[in-house]
Design a protein around this motif. Structure first.
Motif, mmCIF file in Angstrom:
data_model
loop_
_atom_site.group_PDB
_atom_site.id
_atom_site.type_symbol
_atom_site.label_atom_id
_atom_site.label_comp_id
_atom_site.label_asym_id
_atom_site.label_seq_id
_atom_site.Cartn_x
_atom_site.Cartn_y
_atom_site.Cartn_z
ATOM 1 N N GLY A 61 0.987 -1.200 -0.088
ATOM 2 C CA GLY A 61 0.058 0.045 -0.030
ATOM 3 C C GLY A 61 0.723 1.160 -0.087
ATOM 4 O O GLY A 61 2.069 1.191 0.129
ATOM 5 N N PRO A 62 0.257 2.468 -0.134
ATOM 6 C CA PRO A 62 1.040 3.755 0.105
ATOM 7 C C PRO A 62 2.065 3.737 1.164
ATOM 8 O O PRO A 62 2.819 4.644 1.254
ATOM 9 C CB PRO A 62 0.053 4.733 0.112
ATOM 10 C CG PRO A 62 -1.333 4.028 -0.295
ATOM 11 C CD PRO A 62 -1.319 2.495 0.021
ATOM 12 N N SER A 63 1.650 3.127 2.438
ATOM 13 C CA SER A 63 2.545 3.303 3.610
ATOM 14 C C SER A 63 3.721 2.526 3.448
ATOM 15 O O SER A 63 4.744 2.867 4.043
ATOM 16 C CB SER A 63 1.649 2.654 4.746
ATOM 17 O OG SER A 63 1.531 1.302 4.535
ATOM 18 N N GLN A 82 -3.069 -3.947 7.791
ATOM 19 C CA GLN A 82 -4.203 -5.153 8.262
ATOM 20 C C GLN A 82 -5.468 -4.253 8.071
ATOM 21 O O GLN A 82 -5.681 -3.245 8.474
ATOM 22 C CB GLN A 82 -3.935 -5.503 9.813
ATOM 23 C CG GLN A 82 -5.038 -6.524 10.352
ATOM 24 C CD GLN A 82 -4.608 -7.125 11.652
ATOM 25 O OE1 GLN A 82 -3.814 -6.538 12.386
ATOM 26 N NE2 GLN A 82 -5.111 -8.017 12.037
ATOM 27 N N GLY A 83 -6.573 -5.139 7.602
ATOM 28 C CA GLY A 83 -7.883 -4.578 7.528
ATOM 29 C C GLY A 83 -7.890 -3.715 6.320
ATOM 30 O O GLY A 83 -8.886 -2.677 6.333
ATOM 31 N N PRO A 141 -7.251 -3.023 1.767
ATOM 32 C CA PRO A 141 -7.045 -4.225 0.509
ATOM 33 C C PRO A 141 -5.834 -4.245 -0.095
ATOM 34 O O PRO A 141 -5.632 -4.842 -1.027
ATOM 35 C CB PRO A 141 -7.931 -3.366 -0.518
ATOM 36 C CG PRO A 141 -7.807 -1.902 -0.094
ATOM 37 C CD PRO A 141 -7.804 -1.939 1.547
ATOM 38 N N PHE A 142 -4.838 -3.641 0.520
ATOM 39 C CA PHE A 142 -3.305 -4.039 0.323
ATOM 40 C C PHE A 142 -2.671 -5.225 0.982
ATOM 41 O O PHE A 142 -3.354 -5.890 1.794
ATOM 42 C CB PHE A 142 -2.485 -2.526 0.266
ATOM 43 C CG PHE A 142 -3.113 -1.717 -0.405
ATOM 44 C CD1 PHE A 142 -2.585 -1.581 -1.782
ATOM 45 C CD2 PHE A 142 -3.712 -0.416 0.045
ATOM 46 C CE1 PHE A 142 -3.135 -0.589 -2.313
ATOM 47 C CE2 PHE A 142 -4.136 0.484 -0.743
ATOM 48 C CZ PHE A 142 -3.910 0.551 -2.018
ATOM 49 N N ARG A 143 -1.341 -5.266 0.791
ATOM 50 C CA ARG A 143 -0.883 -6.487 1.358
ATOM 51 C C ARG A 143 -0.962 -6.746 2.924
ATOM 52 O O ARG A 143 -0.610 -5.661 3.570
ATOM 53 C CB ARG A 143 0.656 -6.650 1.119
ATOM 54 C CG ARG A 143 1.455 -7.740 1.472
ATOM 55 C CD ARG A 143 3.088 -7.834 1.000
ATOM 56 N NE ARG A 143 3.170 -7.764 -0.199
ATOM 57 C CZ ARG A 143 4.325 -7.597 -0.992
ATOM 58 N NH1 ARG A 143 5.353 -7.280 -0.366
ATOM 59 N NH2 ARG A 143 4.352 -7.698 -2.209
ATOM 60 N N CYS A 144 -1.242 -7.846 3.194
ATOM 61 C CA CYS A 144 -1.685 -8.194 4.789
ATOM 62 C C CYS A 144 -0.382 -8.957 5.367
ATOM 63 O O CYS A 144 0.927 -8.910 4.848
ATOM 64 C CB CYS A 144 -2.749 -9.087 4.837
ATOM 65 S SG CYS A 144 -2.620 -10.759 4.232
ATOM 66 N N ARG A 145 -0.444 -9.229 6.586
ATOM 67 C CA ARG A 145 0.885 -9.364 7.486
ATOM 68 C C ARG A 145 1.023 -11.016 7.045
ATOM 69 O O ARG A 145 1.657 -11.656 8.116
ATOM 70 C CB ARG A 145 0.616 -9.134 8.692
ATOM 71 C CG ARG A 145 0.390 -7.550 8.954
ATOM 72 C CD ARG A 145 0.414 -7.196 10.355
ATOM 73 N NE ARG A 145 0.122 -5.683 10.249
ATOM 74 C CZ ARG A 145 0.247 -4.939 11.669
ATOM 75 N NH1 ARG A 145 -0.066 -5.591 12.778
ATOM 76 N NH2 ARG A 145 -0.051 -3.738 11.605
#
Length: 641
Positions: free
Chosen positions: A615-617, A622-623, A625-629
Motif C-alpha cells: 500500500g501507500p505506506s 491489516q484490514g 485491500p493491500f498486502r496483509c501480514r
C-alpha cells in the motif's frame, strides 16, 4: 506541429513487447506512434553489437544512435531514435567525456576540428582522479545529439548497488555536471534527460519518513548525500544544505515536470518489481527531463505516463510548441531542429536523404548500410527494369534461332548417366515462331534419345532416375499433351483424402506391393524397359511371404503385456505432479511463494506471503485491500493438508 521528446528506461530493449499495448504490434515504429514522440531516448537496452537486428535499426522513417557497453554483456546501454520527418541532428557523439572515437576513426571526439565537435568536454581538474575517462565511457551510458536549437544529452547514470560503485557513480555525475556547465558557458542550450538514479526531494519518493527513521538519518543528512547534493546544485529550486560548492554557484537546468506540477504527490517513475509496488504506487521519481533557461519557454507540457507498462520505469515526456521564440523572432520548431535549408517557415524545402546520416548513425554499420527494411520490399513499388532488345541472329547461324542452335548442341552431346529426357520449361520471354519450332525439334530429338538403346548406367544413378521419372514435373505444352495419354492408364490420386490414408499395406494387397517394388528396380534389358526380371520378382514375392508368415495374427487375450489403463496412469501422475496446495492469506486468497535472498541463516529458504501489492505506506497492513501480514515458512506448511 509540436515536437515531443520522451525518455524511458525500458529495462531491455525488447522488454516492452511482453506487455500491452506493445504486444499487439511488436514493432518499434508502432511503439513510437503510441508514445506520440518525435525523439525517443531509451536507457538500459541491455544488448551488444551482435544483438542488433533489422527491426531495431532499420525503422522506417527513423534514424537511430546507439551507445553500447564495451566489456560487460547485456548491461546498461543508451539509444536515441529521431523521427526524420520532424528533426535531424547536425552532430552526434557517444560518451560523456569525449574520449571515444567515431566509427572507422582513431581520433577522439574531443580532438576533432571545432566545426565537427559538439564541445564542452570536461577538463581533468573537473573530473575525479580515481576513475579514468575511458572507464567512465566504457559502459554505454550516454548519447549526445546536437540540433541547431540545442544539445540533447541522453544519459543513464549509475545506481548505487553496493560500496564498490560509489567512486564510479560520483565520478560519472561529476562528468555530467562539468559537461552541462561547459556547454552553457559556450552559449549553447542543453536538454538533459534520462534515468539519473537520484531522488531530488521528499516529494519524489514514498515512505521517506519511515525510511529515515529506520536508518537513523535526518532530513539534512538525506539532502547532503553526494549525488543528491550534486543534483540540487544543478537544478533551479534545489535544496542545498550549507554553502554552495565552488564552481557550482549557479543552477543551470530546470526540472520541467516539477515546473508544470510543482506540488503533485505520487508522481513516481520507478517501482520495485519484486515487491509488486506499482499497483499501490509505492515508488520514486528518478527519471527527469531538464532544460536550460534559454529554451524553457518553448515547452508547453511535461508529464509522466505511469499507465504505460513494459518496464519497472514509466515514460517521461516534454513537449515543445510548434512555434518558438529565437532571438526575439518567432520561428517554426522544424526550422531550428533540422540542418539549414531543410525547412523554411515550417515548410520542407528538401527531403531527408541518406546523405544526412551522421557517422555515428547505426544505419551506417556495415551490417545495415545500404539496406532496406523487409517491409519496404513489399509495400514500396519497385522501378520496372528496362528490357534491352535482343540482338539479331548472326550470319553463321544460317537463319536459325538461338534455341535451334541449343537443340542441335543437345543432340550432338552425349547424355549424362541417369539423365531424363524432359521437355524444356516454358521461357518467361516472348516466344517467336522460330523459337516455337525449336522447342518442337528439341522435344522430338529428346524422344529419339529416349527410344534409342543406351548403355546401362550404374544402378544407383538409374534408381534415382526412375524415382525422378515417377514424380510429376513441369512440362512444356508440346510434351504435356503427349505425356497425358501415356499417364492416363497409370494409377493416380483421385481425392485429397487419399493423401492422408496410412501407407501400411492392407490384407490382400501383398501382390500389388510386390509389383510396385519390382517396378522400382532398375531394368535389366535395355531393349524393353517394361519387362521385369522373373528372379527378382520371385525373390520379392518370397520375401513378402516370409514377412507375412513371421507375424501371424495373435488371438485375443493371448498377449502377455500389461493392459494400459489411462485412468490409473492419470491418478499416478497426479499424485506425483499434483498442484501444490497454497496457504491462504487474511484476504482468503492464495499466497505467493518467494525465496529469501538476504544474507544470513535463512538465505535460500522459501516462504509464503500475501500476493497483493504494498500500500501507500510501504509496509504490510491489516484490514486494508493491500498486502496483509501473512507470513509462513515453506518448511512449516504441509502442502497436502
Amino acid at each position: 506541429m509540436p515536437l515531443r521528446i520522451t525518455t524511458w528506461n525500458v529495462n531491455g530493449i525488447r522488454n516492452p513487447f511482453s506487455y500491452q499495448p506493445w504486444r499487439e504490434n511488436r514493432s518499434f515504429q508502432a511503439m513510437f506512434d503510441i508514445l506520440e514522440a518525435d525523439i525517443v531516448v531509451m536507457q538500459e537496452t541491455k544488448i551488444q553489437r551482435k544483438d542488433l537486428r533489422d527491426d531495431m535499426v532499420l525503422v522506417p522513417g527513423w534514424d537511430v544512435y546507439f551507445s553500447l557497453p564495451k566489456y560487460k554483456k547485456g548491461y546498461s546501454g543508451v539509444v536515441i531514435y529521431t523521427r526524420s520527418s520532424q528533426c535531424c541532428p547536425i552532430r552526434a557523439e557517444e560518451g560523456i567525456t569525449g574520449v571515444l572515437c567515431p566509427p572507422n576513426s582513431s581520433t577522439m571526439f574531443r580532438n576533432l576540428p571545432e566545426d565537427q565537435q559538439i564541445g564542452g568536454y570536461p577538463t581533468p581538474d573537473q573530473l575525479s582522479s580515481s576513475i579514468d575517462e575511458q572507464t567512465l565511457d566504457s559502459e554505454g551510458r550516454c548519447v549526445i545529439l546536437e540540433f541547431p536549437a540545442f544539445v540533447l544529452i541522453g544519459v543513464y547514470s549509475p545506481a548505487m548497488r553496493d560500496e564498490t560503485r560509489v567512486e564510479f557513480r560520483q565520478a560519472y555525475i561529476d562528468a555530467i555536471d562539468a559537461r552541462v556547465r561547459n556547454l552553457v558557458k559556450m552559449g549553447k542550450q542543453v536538454f538533459l534527460c534520462g534515468d539519473l538514479n537520484i531522488i531530488r526531494s521528499d516529494l519524489d519518493t514514498a515512505g521517506l519518513q519511515e525510511r529515515l527513521r529506520k536508518e537513523g538519518m535526518t532530513m539534512d543528512e538525506f539532502f547532503s548525500t553526494p549525488s543528491r547534493r550534486f543534483f540540487n546544485h544543478l537544478v533551479f529550486g534545489g535544496y542545498v544544505v550549507g554553502e554552495r560548492d565552488q564552481g557550482r554557484e549557479e543552477p543551470v537546468l530546470w526540472d520541467l515536470c516539477r515546473e508544470f506540477h510543482p506540488a503533485r504527490q505520487g508522481m513516481y517513475t520507478c517501482w520495485e518489481t519484486r515487491k509488486n509496488a506499482r499497483p499501490g504506487n509505492f515508488g520514486s521519481r528518478i527519471d527527469y527531463v531538464l532544460c536550460t533557461s534559454g529554451i524553457k519557454s518553448w515547452f508547453i507540457d511535461a508529464n509522466i505516463q505511469e499507465g504505460l507498462l513494459g518496464s519497472d520505469h514509466c515514460p517521461v515526456y516534454a513537449t515543445i510548441s510548434d512555434v518558438v521564440t529565437v532571438d526575439g523572432a518567432e520561428v517554426h520548431i522544424e526550422d531550428v531542429m533540422n540542418p539549414p535549408g531543410m525547412f523554411k517557415g515550417g515548410v520542407r524545402q528538401r527531403e531527408w536523404t541518406t546523405k544526412d546520416l551522421l557517422p555515428t548513425s547505426a544505419k551506417l554499420i556495415p551490417e545495415f548500410d545500404r539496406r532496406r527494411n523487409i517491409r519496404d520490399m513489399f509495400f514500396k513499388k519497385a522501378t520496372t527494369p528496362k528490357v534491352s532488345p535482343k540482338p539479331a541472329p548472326s550470319d553463321h547461324q544460317h537463319g536459325l534461332g538461338a534455341s535451334e542452335t541449343k537443340a542441335d548442341t543437345t543432340d550432338s552431346s552425349d547424355p549424362q548417366p541417369g539423365s531424363t529426357a524432359a521437355a524444356p520449361e516454358p521461357s518467361t520471354e516472348a516466344v517467336t515462331p522460330a523459337s516455337t519450332a525449336s522447342v518442337s525439334s528439341l522435344c522430338a530429338s529428346s524422344n529419339r534419345k529416349t527410344a534409342s538403346p543406351q548403355k546401362a548406367p550404374p544402378p544407383k544413378r538409374q534408381a534415382e532416375s526412375s524415382t525422378l521419372q515417377s514424380r510429376p514435373q513441369k512440362k512444356g505444352k508440346v510434351a504435356l499433351g503427349r505425356e497425358s495419354s501415356s499417364s492416363a492408364s497409370g494409377t493416380a490420386q483421385s481425392t485429397l483424402k487419399g493423401f492422408f490414408k496410412p501407407k501400411t499395406p492392407t490384407p490382400g494387397t501383398n501382390g500389388d506391393l510386390a509389383d510396385t517394388t519390382t517396378s522400382k528396380q532398375p531394368p535389366k534389358d535395355s531393349d524393353s524397359g517394361s519387362h521385369t526380371d522373373p528372379k527378382s520378382a520371385s525373390a520379392a514375392n518370397k520375401n513378402n511371404t516370409s514377412n507375412s508368415s513371421e507375424d501371424p495374427p495373435k488371438p485375443e487375450g493371448s498377449s502377455t503385456e500389461k493392459v494400459f489403463d489411462p485412468i490409473e496412469a492419470k491418478e499416478s501422475w497426479s499424485k506425483l505432479l499434483g498442484k501444490r496446495v497454497l496457504p491462504k492469506c487474511e484476504h482468503g486468497e492464495d499466497c505467493q511463494m518467494l525465496v529469501t535472498k538476504k544474507p544470513g541463516v535463512n538465505c535460500g529458504r522459501a516462504f509464503f506471503m500475501c500476493a497483493r501489492p504494498l500500500g501507500p505506506s510501504g509496509d504490510k497492513e491489516q484490514g486494508t485491500p493491500f498486502r496483509c501480514r501473512t507470513f509462513i515458512w515453506s518448511s512449516d506448511w504441509n502442502s497436502r493438508q
